[in-house]
Design an enzyme around this catalytic site. Structure first.
Site, PDB file in Angstrom:
ATOM      1  N   GLU A   1      35.248  24.335   5.412  1.00  0.00           N
ATOM      2  CA  GLU A   1      36.381  23.656   6.038  1.00  0.00           C
ATOM      3  C   GLU A   1      37.413  24.674   6.488  1.00  0.00           C
ATOM      4  OE1 GLU A   1      37.777  20.677   3.330  1.00  0.00           O
ATOM      5  OE2 GLU A   1      35.952  19.494   3.480  1.00  0.00           O
TER       6      GLU A   1
ATOM      7  N   HIS B   1      47.585  16.039   8.356  1.00  0.00           N
ATOM      8  CA  HIS B   1      46.188  16.282   8.692  1.00  0.00           C
ATOM      9  C   HIS B   1      46.073  16.269  10.208  1.00  0.00           C
ATOM     10  CE1 HIS B   1      41.870  16.147   8.902  1.00  0.00           C
ATOM     11  NE2 HIS B   1      41.832  16.391   7.605  1.00  0.00           N
TER      12      HIS B   1
ATOM     13  N   ARG C   1      45.349  23.918   8.268  1.00  0.00           N
ATOM     14  CA  ARG C   1      45.845  22.640   8.785  1.00  0.00           C
ATOM     15  C   ARG C   1      47.221  22.741   9.438  1.00  0.00           C
ATOM     16  NH1 ARG C   1      43.920  18.853   3.704  1.00  0.00           N
ATOM     17  NH2 ARG C   1      41.747  18.689   4.364  1.00  0.00           N
TER      18      ARG C   1
ATOM     19  N   HIS D   1      49.526  13.534   5.435  1.00  0.00           N
ATOM     20  CA  HIS D   1      48.279  13.585   4.664  1.00  0.00           C
ATOM     21  C   HIS D   1      48.457  13.972   3.200  1.00  0.00           C
ATOM     22  CE1 HIS D   1      44.014  14.000   3.958  1.00  0.00           C
ATOM     23  NE2 HIS D   1      44.138  15.284   3.666  1.00  0.00           N
TER      24      HIS D   1
ATOM     25  N   ARG E   1      48.467  23.547   1.540  1.00  0.00           N
ATOM     26  CA  ARG E   1      47.247  23.413   0.726  1.00  0.00           C
ATOM     27  C   ARG E   1      46.011  23.800   1.525  1.00  0.00           C
ATOM     28  NH1 ARG E   1      43.353  19.127  -0.012  1.00  0.00           N
ATOM     29  NH2 ARG E   1      44.484  17.861   1.497  1.00  0.00           N
TER      30      ARG E   1
END
Length: 519
Positions: free
Chosen positions: A116, A241, A288, A349, A384
């Protein structure tokens, strides 16, 4: 009044993991889990990606995972915490699998590892694109096998009970004795008196309205801890997100997993231009914050409502196997990803800040612990890293459990006053709650979104103060309802986000203020 050895508020991965461990260790003690919806409804249930864990020693290493986490956190992670969480990861995953959680395997029978955004290697353990759902299923099954755990669904924790509530309390330090709880079906309000209370209440996404979180994510645990005078930190770091499904009605709630970009999907603007390489050398696999800010920039330049995620060049059989839920959800919206691009926009998110805890999960209030998204552990810093959240919850639930096996709290004999709602009436104007909720959410999206400014933040404070006064007046004169309590909590959360945003004078990770850019 209910008396519990351990009170757990929340039924996601954090609360359930602690509950299982402590109940197995002490079969003669009782655990009471309070959850405001069905027992399986939590942010965990909707986690698509997976658990980031180092398992491939040949290609991956703890050192690489630590570095990726620190890079994403943009200099604000606690490096000791990062090392602890990542090194504990494989053990905690092993326990989860022993409790019956199933994860995808590759052709060789080994765990199939995904990649990811922000990760340098393939290390995300997953179950299709419904990993959280599978973890929640396994944990609840184990919980129901333990007779000393009671789950109270449709029960809402209103406020923590501390020595502020106790007459003639001699305690100098703040101490938590449990919580006042609202039975949403009967309307009864009662006290759960507990030796130890764990807040595992999830995130705050609904403060923004457009969110990948379920409707229960209203920041209740953080707001309760804040009102009880616990320390709250890093609330400005709200992670958006980048790719939530854009729906015409404005409900951008369905998450198109980060793993889809890891699988090779491209982001394109309305003209079909693939724009991410212009913003970051990692392109779609940038972290992100960068992807969200890049999309925000594209939308501001074009005036479009959304961008697109292009999967048409991918192996469709493999895609369906990896992401069946996403594929079917798109079909329901008449989007055939074999030929159609998916319209996406960033949505609220994950919160990287929250209730400040130490490595053992202790808050700044005695007898009060916190775990999961409602906490600020130091793992995430300013942003994060994808799939580090389920990992954090597993590790901290274990640390809190270990602490309770070493340090036994003496039961403090106190008389807790009953909930007093004398003089309140049943609110007849529910429209006041809904009106203020919509005002609050629009305010947060417009003034406190992905890109902020001091001017907008200061205006947000003025509007928030008006909403706060109206809500507090309504709260004082009305009988308790869940929607009123949730709104009150969201107003507290909004204030924390705005105030701590104004305090930050340097852009870091997920926080970007145009007035902090050096000329």
């Amino acid at each position: 009044m209910i008396t519990a050895n351990y009170l757990v508020i929340g039924s996601g991965i954090a609360g359930l993991t602690f509950s299982v461990k402590i109940a197995e260790q002490f079969p003669d003690r009782n655990v009471v889990i309070i959850t405001k919806s069905n027992e399986e409804e939590s942010n965990t249930k909707y986690a698509q990606g997976g658990v980031a864990v180092v398992l491939d020693d040949e290609k991956d290493s703890f050192k690489k995972h630590i570095k990726d986490t620190l890079v994403a956190g943009d200099g604000l992670c606690n490096e000791e915490v990062v090392k602890m969480v990542i090194k504990e990861g494989p053990k905690r995953l092993e326990e989860l699998m022993a409790w019956g959680a199933n994860f995808d395997l590759d052709k060789s029978g080994n765990l199939d590892l995904g990649k990811e955004g922000g990760h340098s290697e393939y290390r995300v353990v997953h179950h299709k694109d419904i990993t959280g759902y599978e973890i929640e299923r396994a944990l609840l099954k184990r919980v129901h096998q333990l007779p000393n755990i009671s789950i109270l669904p449709h029960h809402f924790a209103i406020d923590l009970v501390t020595n502020h509530h106790i007459k003639n309390s001699n305690q100098d330090e703040l101490v938590c004795y449990g919580a006042y709880v609202f039975n949403q079906k009967s309307g009864e309000i009662f006290t759960v008196k507990a030796n130890s209370t764990l807040l595992a209440s999830g995130g705050i996404g609904c403060v923004y309205g457009h969110t990948t979180n379920p409707i229960i994510a209203t920041g209740d645990g953080i707001a309760m801890a804040y009102r009880a005078k616990a320390r709250i930190k890093d609330m400005e770091f709200v992670q958006f997100h980048p790719t939530a499904l854009y729906e015409v009605e404005g409900e951008s709630s369905f998450l198109i997993s980060e793993a889809v970009r890891g699988f090779g999907a491209y982001l394109r603007n309305k003209k079909g231009y693939r724009f991410m390489p212009d913003y970051d050398k990692r392109a779609e696999l940038a972290s992100r914050d960068i992807v969200s800010q890049s999309i925000d920039s594209e939308l501001k330049k074009s005036g479009d409502a959304h961008v697109y995620l292009d999967c048409t060049h991918l192996d469709m059989n493999a895609f369906k196997n990896h992401f069946p839920n996403i594929y079917n959800k798109c079909l329901q919206h008449h989007i055939d990803i074999k030929t159609d691009w998916i319209p996406v926009i960033p949505a609220s998110h994950y919160l990287c800040g929250g209730i400040k805890v130490n490595k053992k999960g202790k808050t700044t209030i005695d007898n009060l612990f916190a775990c999961g998204e409602c906490t600020r552990t130091g793992l995430h810093g300013a942003n994060r890293l994808a799939s580090n959240s389920l990992l954090e919850a597993l590790v901290y639930a274990h640390n809190i459990f270990k602490y309770h096996t070493k340090y036994e709290y003496k039961y403090l004999e106190v008389d807790i006053p009953e909930w007093n709602d004398e003089g309140t009436v049943i609110a007849k104007e529910h429209i006041l709650i809904q009106h203020n909720l919509k005002r609050l959410q629009a305010l947060m999206r417009d003034y406190v979104g992905i890109v902020r400014s001091n001017k907008r933040l200061k205006r947000a404070i003025k509007h928030l103060d008006l909403i706060h006064d109206e809500v507090e007046e309504l709260y004082k004169e009305s009988k308790i309802t869940t929607s009123l309590c949730e709104l009150r909590n969201m107003v507290n959360i909004a204030h924390l986000i705005v105030r701590q945003s104004l305090d930050r004078t340097e852009n870091k990770g997920g926080y970007y203020n145009v007035d902090n850019v050096k000329k």
